[in-house]
Design a protein around this motif. Structure first.
Motif, PDB file in Angstrom:
ATOM      1  N   ILE A 413      -0.910 -16.826   3.558  1.00 46.75           N
ATOM      2  CA  ILE A 413      -0.802 -15.376   3.390  1.00 46.75           C
ATOM      3  C   ILE A 413      -1.502 -14.976   2.100  1.00 46.75           C
ATOM      4  N   SER A 417      -3.705  -9.209   2.243  1.00 45.65           N
ATOM      5  CA  SER A 417      -2.975  -8.906   3.485  1.00 45.65           C
ATOM      6  C   SER A 417      -1.611  -8.306   3.185  1.00 45.65           C
ATOM      7  N   ILE A 418      -0.969  -8.747   2.098  1.00 49.25           N
ATOM      8  CA  ILE A 418       0.325  -8.176   1.718  1.00 49.25           C
ATOM      9  C   ILE A 418       0.160  -6.713   1.305  1.00 49.25           C
ATOM     10  N   ASP A 420      -2.216  -4.674   2.253  1.00 52.01           N
ATOM     11  CA  ASP A 420      -2.524  -3.885   3.457  1.00 52.01           C
ATOM     12  C   ASP A 420      -1.258  -3.590   4.262  1.00 52.01           C
ATOM     13  N   ASP A 421      -0.376  -4.543   4.352  1.00 57.63           N
ATOM     14  CA  ASP A 421       0.875  -4.331   5.099  1.00 57.63           C
ATOM     15  C   ASP A 421       1.727  -3.258   4.435  1.00 57.63           C
ATOM     16  N   ALA A 424       0.227   0.087   5.131  1.00 54.56           N
ATOM     17  CA  ALA A 424       0.489   0.526   6.506  1.00 54.56           C
ATOM     18  C   ALA A 424       1.912   1.046   6.650  1.00 54.56           C
ATOM     19  N   VAL A 425       2.866   0.376   6.012  1.00 55.77           N
ATOM     20  CA  VAL A 425       4.253   0.840   6.053  1.00 55.77           C
ATOM     21  C   VAL A 425       4.383   2.201   5.385  1.00 55.77           C
TER      22      VAL A 425
END
Length: 434
Positions: A413, A417-418, A420-421, A424-425
């Motif tokens: 991970i 990517s963290i 981006d998550d 998105a939230v």
């Protein structure tokens, strides 16, 4: 934990009557080895003596330094005599290893380290016993350890234990793997039994030659095998037991027989009927162990709540088609485990045709062979929830444990990517608010 009436097993059975208790194979093996060693008085005494010798040397850093210095000196002497090969990575400096109660394979490491460092260990103990600045108690313990090491019986049992545990060590380590297939575990147990039996039938000559050679190098007196053995505890006046008979039958053979007896008892066919029926689904060796009757017995006898009477009848029909289709299908070749078979059924969409077989395979895959992963999770909890984190809530603790235990997944991970998550939230929360 497995009490039939009040233990954890009883509580599970009360909630789910069709749950099955499968004792951790790694624990079964450890219990078998421990029980077998305690049945032979000489072997049990040996482990007490081994702990005494190892602790006498590794109890201080100074003695460890002396052990390393003696080891280097011995290596240089052997290299000068041409008895030791040199090369990159060869002749590494080591130390004596203590055995642990929770992992039986650590006893094997302790035995091997003492055999490798026998002379350096003897020199360290000799120096301790002859140093006048040490207290009489320390000098006395060192002298006692030397007397133990210089006896033929200590060396003999040292090599016996090494041979026996060398056979079981691979099985110990494989059963500690994070993921272990039931069928492969049963094969490993059967192989271990055969190797121990071969050691009993054919291993005496090689063992006694190795012990004699080792004693001659270390200056230990080897008794005459034809002499009468004097046992002050069990012998009688008319007892004609020889030295060879005592070491071969009273120690070597009895120790191996105890191992076989415990392994056969804890891994017997009667005790592992469920696992043996599971081998009928093994895809290795071109599905050579496939048996329709065994598979049907597995479903009807052990999973009656998961298959209706009509489904059990349909299962036999599916198995007939499966027997003619899957083993000869090129897409199902070179499979090594039941888990591989389950994945291949999904990949080839055969799962739609053999949905009952797939259900049975998934039920089999839920049976744990080893609880090593669970035990490591409890060990990780001690590292994650320390005294400074004693107010950590369950949710945060669970998240931390997942990251710590599943390191192989967590390392993949990335930070991006963290981020981006989280973005998105945040965007979804804003749209929901609007």
């Amino acid at each position: 934990m497995r009490g039939e009436w009040n233990g954890l097993q009883a509580k599970f059975m009360a909630e789910c009557p069709y749950a099955y208790y499968v004792h951790c194979f790694a624990h079964q093996l450890q219990l078998a080895l421990v029980a077998a060693s305690k049945e032979v008085a000489e072997v049990q005494n040996f482990f007490d003596h081994l702990t005494f010798v190892v602790n006498s040397v590794v109890s201080s850093s100074k003695r460890n330094d002396d052990l390393h210095a003696n080891q280097v000196a011995e290596m240089e002497h052997l290299i000068e005599l041409g008895e030791l090969e040199t090369g990159s990575g060869a002749n590494q400096i080591g130390t004596l290893k203590r055995s642990g109660d929770t992992r039986w394979s650590s006893h094997y490491d302790s035995v091997c380290s003492l055999i490798k460092l026998y002379k350096p260990t003897y020199l360290v103990l000799k120096d301790i016993a002859n140093t006048s600045s040490n207290t009489p108690t320390i000098r006395g313990k060192a002298a006692g350890a030397i007397r133990l090491m210089m006896t033929f019986e200590f060396v003999f049992i040292l090599h016996v234990v090494k041979e026996i545990m060398g056979v079981t060590d691979l099985l110990c380590k494989k059963l500690q793997h994070k993921s272990q297939d039931i069928v492969n575990a049963m094969d490993d147990v059967a192989t271990t039994k055969r190797l121990i039996q071969d050691l009993r039938d054919q291993g005496w000559t090689k063992l006694i030659n190795d012990v004699t050679s080792f004693c001659s190098k270390q200056g230990i007196v080897v008794p005459n095998m034809g002499d009468r053995y004097v046992d002050f505890i069990r012998s009688r006046e008319d007892d004609e037991t020889t030295v060879e008979h005592h070491y071969k039958y009273d120690i070597f053979t009895v120790a191996i027989d105890q191992q076989l007896q415990e392994l056969n008892s804890r891994f017997s066919e009667q005790a592992t009927e469920l696992l043996i029926l599971c081998t009928s689904l093994d895809p290795s060796d071109s599905f050579s162990s496939f048996n329709i009757d065994n598979v049907c017995s597995l479903a009807s006898k052990f999973y009656p709540a998961d298959f209706t009477e009509q489904e059990r009848a349909n299962l036999r029909c599916q198995l007939r088609h499966y027997e003619l289709d899957v083993p000869s299908n090129p897409r199902f070749q070179n499979l090594t485990s039941v888990a591989d078979l389950c994945r291949r059924l999904v990949e080839t969409k055969k799962v739609d045709d053999y949905h009952l077989i797939d259900r049975l395979i998934r039920l089999v895959l839920t049976l744990p062979v080893s609880t090593a992963t669970t035990e490591r999770a409890f060990s990780a909890m001690k590292l994650v929830k320390t005294r400074l984190r004693n107010k950590m809530e369950d949710g945060f603790l669970r998240d931390c444990l997942v990251l710590y235990i599943e390191k192989e997944i967590a390392i993949k991970i990335t930070t991006d990517s963290i981020i981006d998550d989280f973005n998105a939230v945040k965007e979804r929360a804003v749209r929901f608010k609007d």
